[in-house]
Design an enzyme around this catalytic site. Structure first.
Site, PDB file in Angstrom:
ATOM      1  N   LEU A  29       0.852  -1.189   0.000  1.00  0.00           N
ATOM      2  CA  LEU A  29       0.000   0.000   0.000  1.00  0.00           C
ATOM      3  C   LEU A  29       0.891   1.242   0.000  1.00  0.00           C
ATOM      4  O   LEU A  29       2.054   1.183   0.386  1.00  0.00           O
ATOM      5  CB  LEU A  29      -0.907  -0.024   1.232  1.00  0.00           C
ATOM      6  CG  LEU A  29      -1.965  -1.132   1.153  1.00  0.00           C
ATOM      7  CD1 LEU A  29      -2.516  -1.474   2.526  1.00  0.00           C
ATOM      8  CD2 LEU A  29      -3.084  -0.733   0.196  1.00  0.00           C
ATOM      9  N   CYS A  32       3.922   7.218  -4.743  1.00  0.00           N
ATOM     10  CA  CYS A  32       4.762   8.194  -4.016  1.00  0.00           C
ATOM     11  C   CYS A  32       6.022   7.545  -3.443  1.00  0.00           C
ATOM     12  O   CYS A  32       7.128   7.982  -3.739  1.00  0.00           O
ATOM     13  CB  CYS A  32       3.923   8.903  -2.953  1.00  0.00           C
ATOM     14  SG  CYS A  32       4.897   9.910  -1.841  1.00  0.00           S
ATOM     15  N   CYS A  36       7.441  10.807  -5.138  1.00  0.00           N
ATOM     16  CA  CYS A  36       7.902  11.783  -4.126  1.00  0.00           C
ATOM     17  C   CYS A  36       9.166  11.327  -3.402  1.00  0.00           C
ATOM     18  O   CYS A  36      10.093  12.116  -3.208  1.00  0.00           O
ATOM     19  CB  CYS A  36       6.846  12.042  -3.062  1.00  0.00           C
ATOM     20  SG  CYS A  36       5.165  11.888  -3.579  1.00  0.00           S
ATOM     21  N   HIS A  58       7.306   0.671   2.222  1.00  0.00           N
ATOM     22  CA  HIS A  58       6.196  -0.170   1.736  1.00  0.00           C
ATOM     23  C   HIS A  58       5.735  -1.122   2.842  1.00  0.00           C
ATOM     24  O   HIS A  58       4.541  -1.287   3.105  1.00  0.00           O
ATOM     25  CB  HIS A  58       6.639  -1.037   0.556  1.00  0.00           C
ATOM     26  CG  HIS A  58       7.005  -0.270  -0.676  1.00  0.00           C
ATOM     27  ND1 HIS A  58       6.544   0.986  -0.944  1.00  0.00           N
ATOM     28  CD2 HIS A  58       7.778  -0.607  -1.755  1.00  0.00           C
ATOM     29  CE1 HIS A  58       7.027   1.396  -2.101  1.00  0.00           C
ATOM     30  NE2 HIS A  58       7.771   0.456  -2.610  1.00  0.00           N
ATOM     31  N   PHE A 113      14.301  32.502  16.489  1.00  0.00           N
ATOM     32  CA  PHE A 113      15.460  33.044  15.802  1.00  0.00           C
ATOM     33  C   PHE A 113      16.673  32.107  15.941  1.00  0.00           C
ATOM     34  O   PHE A 113      16.841  31.508  16.985  1.00  0.00           O
ATOM     35  CB  PHE A 113      15.757  34.409  16.417  1.00  0.00           C
ATOM     36  CG  PHE A 113      16.760  35.203  15.671  1.00  0.00           C
ATOM     37  CD1 PHE A 113      16.416  35.805  14.474  1.00  0.00           C
ATOM     38  CD2 PHE A 113      18.050  35.336  16.143  1.00  0.00           C
ATOM     39  CE1 PHE A 113      17.345  36.544  13.766  1.00  0.00           C
ATOM     40  CE2 PHE A 113      18.984  36.070  15.431  1.00  0.00           C
ATOM     41  CZ  PHE A 113      18.628  36.673  14.243  1.00  0.00           C
TER      42      PHE A 113
HETATM   43  C1  LIG Z   1       8.486  12.580  -9.829  1.00  0.00           C
HETATM   44  C2  LIG Z   1       7.354  12.970  -8.922  1.00  0.00           C
HETATM   45  C3  LIG Z   1       7.624  13.552  -7.701  1.00  0.00           C
HETATM   46  C4  LIG Z   1       6.570  13.931  -6.876  1.00  0.00           C
HETATM   47  N1  LIG Z   1       6.866  14.546  -5.697  1.00  0.00           N
HETATM   48  C5  LIG Z   1       5.854  14.978  -4.910  1.00  0.00           C
HETATM   49  C6  LIG Z   1       6.133  15.650  -3.690  1.00  0.00           C
HETATM   50  O1  LIG Z   1       7.269  15.857  -3.323  1.00  0.00           O
HETATM   51  N2  LIG Z   1       5.082  16.071  -2.942  1.00  0.00           N
HETATM   52  C7  LIG Z   1       3.783  15.873  -3.328  1.00  0.00           C
HETATM   53  O2  LIG Z   1       2.864  16.296  -2.631  1.00  0.00           O
HETATM   54  N3  LIG Z   1       3.497  15.214  -4.487  1.00  0.00           N
HETATM   55  C8  LIG Z   1       4.503  14.771  -5.269  1.00  0.00           C
HETATM   56  N4  LIG Z   1       4.205  14.090  -6.416  1.00  0.00           N
HETATM   57  C9  LIG Z   1       2.802  13.764  -6.698  1.00  0.00           C
HETATM   58  C10 LIG Z   1       2.333  12.522  -5.873  1.00  0.00           C
HETATM   59  O3  LIG Z   1       3.242  11.459  -6.079  1.00  0.00           O
HETATM   60  C11 LIG Z   1       0.938  12.094  -6.327  1.00  0.00           C
HETATM   61  O4  LIG Z   1       0.064  13.202  -6.301  1.00  0.00           O
HETATM   62  C12 LIG Z   1       0.352  10.992  -5.431  1.00  0.00           C
HETATM   63  O5  LIG Z   1       1.246   9.930  -5.283  1.00  0.00           O
HETATM   64  C13 LIG Z   1      -0.971  10.507  -6.052  1.00  0.00           C
HETATM   65  O6  LIG Z   1      -1.558   9.505  -5.275  1.00  0.00           O
HETATM   66  P1  LIG Z   1      -2.748   8.608  -5.909  1.00  0.00           P
HETATM   67  O7  LIG Z   1      -3.235   7.740  -4.804  1.00  0.00           O
HETATM   68  O8  LIG Z   1      -3.711   9.463  -6.613  1.00  0.00           O
HETATM   69  O9  LIG Z   1      -2.055   7.737  -7.019  1.00  0.00           O
HETATM   70  P2  LIG Z   1      -0.960   6.478  -6.868  1.00  0.00           P
HETATM   71  O10 LIG Z   1      -0.156   6.663  -5.660  1.00  0.00           O
HETATM   72  O11 LIG Z   1      -0.333   6.425  -8.173  1.00  0.00           O
HETATM   73  O12 LIG Z   1      -1.927   5.267  -6.593  1.00  0.00           O
HETATM   74  C14 LIG Z   1      -2.653   4.641  -7.593  1.00  0.00           C
HETATM   75  C15 LIG Z   1      -2.663   3.172  -7.276  1.00  0.00           C
HETATM   76  O13 LIG Z   1      -3.622   2.531  -8.101  1.00  0.00           O
HETATM   77  C16 LIG Z   1      -3.151   1.238  -8.414  1.00  0.00           C
HETATM   78  N5  LIG Z   1      -3.894   0.775  -9.586  1.00  0.00           N
HETATM   79  C17 LIG Z   1      -4.144   1.465 -10.728  1.00  0.00           C
HETATM   80  N6  LIG Z   1      -4.884   0.723 -11.556  1.00  0.00           N
HETATM   81  C18 LIG Z   1      -5.125  -0.458 -10.933  1.00  0.00           C
HETATM   82  C19 LIG Z   1      -5.816  -1.630 -11.269  1.00  0.00           C
HETATM   83  N7  LIG Z   1      -6.447  -1.774 -12.424  1.00  0.00           N
HETATM   84  N8  LIG Z   1      -5.827  -2.660 -10.399  1.00  0.00           N
HETATM   85  C20 LIG Z   1      -5.198  -2.559  -9.197  1.00  0.00           C
HETATM   86  N9  LIG Z   1      -4.527  -1.452  -8.830  1.00  0.00           N
HETATM   87  C21 LIG Z   1      -4.486  -0.414  -9.680  1.00  0.00           C
HETATM   88  C22 LIG Z   1      -1.670   1.433  -8.617  1.00  0.00           C
HETATM   89  O14 LIG Z   1      -0.950   0.236  -8.459  1.00  0.00           O
HETATM   90  C23 LIG Z   1      -1.324   2.484  -7.544  1.00  0.00           C
HETATM   91  O15 LIG Z   1      -0.848   1.909  -6.355  1.00  0.00           O
HETATM   92  C24 LIG Z   1       5.236  13.705  -7.273  1.00  0.00           C
HETATM   93  C25 LIG Z   1       4.971  13.098  -8.501  1.00  0.00           C
HETATM   94  C26 LIG Z   1       6.013  12.742  -9.318  1.00  0.00           C
HETATM   95  C27 LIG Z   1       5.726  12.117 -10.644  1.00  0.00           C
END
Ligand SMILES: Cc1cc2nc3c(=O)[nH]c(=O)nc-3n(C[C@H](O)[C@H](O)[C@H](O)COP(=O)(O)OP(=O)(O)OC[C@H]3O[C@@H](n4cnc5c(N)ncnc54)[C@H](O)[C@@H]3O)c2cc1C
Ligand SMILES: NC(=O)c1ccc[n+]([C@@H]2O[C@H](COP(=O)([O-])OP(=O)(O)OC[C@H]3O[C@@H](n4cnc5c(N)ncnc54)[C@H](OP(=O)(O)O)[C@@H]3O)[C@@H](O)[C@H]2O)c1
Length: 519
Positions: free
Chosen positions: A76, A80, A85, A135, A497
């Site tokens: 889970l 990120c 992140c 993780h 400070f």
């Molecule tokens: C390079 C980078 C750096 C970043 N740094 C930051 C930061 O410093 N601070 C910040 O606030 N944000 C940051 N972000 C943004 C942040 O990572 C995302 O906004 C956040 O992780 C989104 O969470 P989510 O739950 O929407 O998506 P995700 O965390 O992508 O979760 C989606 C989940 O759905 C699952 N899934 C999808 N389809 C299926 C399916 N059909 N069956 C089963 N499982 C499925 C995937 O396996 C995944 O675990 C960054 C993004 C990037 C690309």
């Protein structure tokens, strides 16, 4: 299928399971944590256990509901900690550390690292080996502390608005929450699939060689600049080729100019107005050069390391095709302020709903969806939010930039450090934690900060910070600014400070005057 509902695995046991599953080619079957003795129907299936799905499910569970999380990964937490992140913060810490070491190379106790290149591969491998820890903790916390039920380690197929199938088993609930995230946007150019061409996900998953002396980065957003600064700090020539001007999201011209100046001093090359035309490879299928069209014509860049950062694509196709959920032109799922999609009983949260794709929005979206599912009428309106990114520094911003403020207000007053003076930014201010060595020995690297104020109402309109350690402050400043925080109120606060952000002191120096003046 592995039923884990009756076992209580400690974090290390989870780590072993996750490592085995990530490295195994075979199909170990899903990890199922469903309480056999609980006969209640699920209130919601969260399809995706990233920030949005996990936080949404936790909130729903805390409210007394019964959520089920389904994720294709054996852990889970989502992208990120795996791809986005967390590695970005590792790389940005490395960039900040290397800026310090290069700046003071051979002085005080710093080793002489002039001309030396740091290994990108070693940093990526260090991250890859360490990422299982977070993780494993999230699986442990979700199961043992948050009492969450889940099915992990196998993709789900959407059946209808109330059901999904995983590894041949169907699960049903009163509601479905789409929390499927987003993925790197593919660039339709020749050579995209050559070895040595990466996006943020493939970089941490697959880098297996030491990149050569030149890094080519395509894009001008946060990902492009954050990773570009890391590559540059390791000692490589780094080119940021962007269609538009880079860092366009930072809405204050002076802050942006300060950042670009500092990056250019470190040798970074910005090529705005550039289009990547093609990548060419050698006989082994490894990238060796890029053809770029810019304002001055075409140029060829020799490089075995290309990083593409053209943005993300929401994972919405299956929901659109199977359920008929309405999506926007960029593929993001349309939602209302209660996180409801166009299909009854189907919600969407997080990156699948489009930009801004940030953790706070994903987590809060999940939480609001849970509240609505549990019978509240809860509206999540994004509104103004504090924003941040890294260069070699931490950069935070909030509210109106100076130019925007001057368009809307007659009497804009600016309080900033370093002050405008003939020595430019060679003044050892702002000085604070983590920039004290710069303040003493290389003042122009001390950072930059600025408050934009409406001189008539004395309200803070915008705040900008380049340095380290102000991020926490911005989280708390944002709601106060939304409520109308004034310079007088800010000047009343008690600073710790030498604090990294000087806003309190600056306000106190001016708050005594009836007619507010800048400085
Ligand atoms: C390079 C980078 C750096 C970043 N740094 C930051 C930061 O410093 N601070 C910040 O606030 N944000 C940051 N972000 C943004 C942040 O990572 C995302 O906004 C956040 O992780 C989104 O969470 P989510 O739950 O929407 O998506 P995700 O965390 O992508 O979760 C989606 C989940 O759905 C699952 N899934 C999808 N389809 C299926 C399916 N059909 N069956 C089963 N499982 C499925 C995937 O396996 C995944 O675990 C960054 C993004 C990037 C690309
Ligand atoms: N908080 C953080 O530190 C952090 C870090 C990384 C990402 N994120 C979030 O994650 C999301 C994605 O960020 P991102 O920086 O990856 O993407 P982004 O913000 O969408 O920026 C993409 C960049 O790539 C350019 N681009 C798009 N298509 C292109 C093409 N075909 N050829 C060349 N350039 C192209 C864009 O240029 P144009 O402007 O011309 O379209 C833009 O400069 C954002 O919502 C961001 O806020 C957050």
């Amino acid at each position: 299928m592995v039923d884990v509902s009756e076992v209580e695995w400690p974090v290390k046991r989870w780590a072993r399971e996750i490592d085995d599953r990530l490295s195994a080619a075979g199909d170990a079957g899903p990890l199922v944590n469903i309480k056999a003795d609980d006969r209640r129907e699920f209130d919601a299936i969260f399809l995706g256990g990233g920030a949005a799905g996990r936080f949404g499910a936790a909130y729903l569970r805390a409210m007394g509901g019964r959520p089920l999380i389904i994720d294709r990964w054996p852990f889970l937490g989502g992208s990120c900690p795996h791809h986005a992140c967390v590695p970005h913060h590792v790389f940005s810490d490395v960039a900040a550390q290397l800026l310090l070491e290069r700046t003071f190379s051979g002085r005080l106790w710093f080793q002489d690292i002039g001309g030396k290149t740091a290994s990108i591969k070693a940093v990526v491998e260090m991250f890859r080996e360490g990422r299982t820890g977070p993780h494993a903790f999230m699986n442990f916390q979700s199961k043992e502390q948050l009492d969450l039920e889940f099915v992990l380690g196998a993709p789900a197929r959407i059946l209808d608005a109330h059901g999904v199938a995983v590894a041949g088993v169907s699960y049903r609930a009163r509601n479905l929450v789409l929390a499927t995230g987003a993925r790197p946007k593919p660039l339709a150019i020749e050579g995209r699939n050559l070895q040595g061409v990466f996006d943020y996900a493939s970089l941490v998953d697959t880098l297996d060689y030491e990149p050569g002396p030149t890094a080519l980065v395509v894009g001008g957003g946060k990902t492009a600049v954050e990773y570009g600064c890391f590559f540059n700090a390791t000692g490589r020539r780094t080119i940021i080729a962007s269609r538009d001007r880079p860092l366009a999201m930072i809405n204050d011209g002076e802050t942006r100019a300060f950042l670009i100046r500092r990056m250019e001093e470190q040798g970074m090359e910005f090529w705005p107005g550039s289009e990547l035309l093609a990548l060419t490879g050698d006989e082994r299928g490894r990238v060796e050069s890029a053809l770029i069209r810019g304002p001055g014509g075409e140029a060829r860049v020799e490089s075995d390391f290309v990083f593409l950062a053209p943005g993300l694509v929401p994972n919405s196709e299956e929901a659109r095709e199977t359920l008929g959920v309405a999506v926007n032109a960029d593929g993001s799922i349309q939602i209302d302020s209660r996180l409801r999609t166009s299909v009854p009983d189907v919600y969407a949260v997080g990156d699948s709903t489009g930009a801004p794709m940030e953790m706070f929005k994903a987590r809060k979206g999940g939480m609001y969806a849970a509240r609505n599912i549990m019978g509240e009428e809860a509206h999540y309106r994004l509104g103004e939010y504090p924003d941040f990114m890294h260069t070699h520094y931490e950069v935070c911003w909030l509210g109106l930039g100076e130019e925007q403020a001057r368009e809307r207000y007659q009497n804009v007053v600016v309080l900033k450090l370093p002050p405008d003076n003939p020595d430019g930014d060679a003044v050892a201010l702002p000085a604070g934690d983590r920039v004290m060595l710069y303040a003493m020995m290389k003042p122009e690297l001390s950072g930059f900060q600025k408050l934009v104020v409406d001189g008539d109402s004395r309200r803070i309109l915008g705040a900008f910070h380049v340095g380290y350690g102000a991020k926490d402050g911005f989280q708390y400043l944002a709601p106060m600014v939304r409520k109308g925080l004034t310079v007088d109120e800010l000047g009343e606060m008690d600073e710790l400070f030498l604090n990294p952000s000087y806003f309190i002191q600056l306000c106190r120096l001016r708050a005594g005057s009836k007619v507010l003046r800048g400085m």
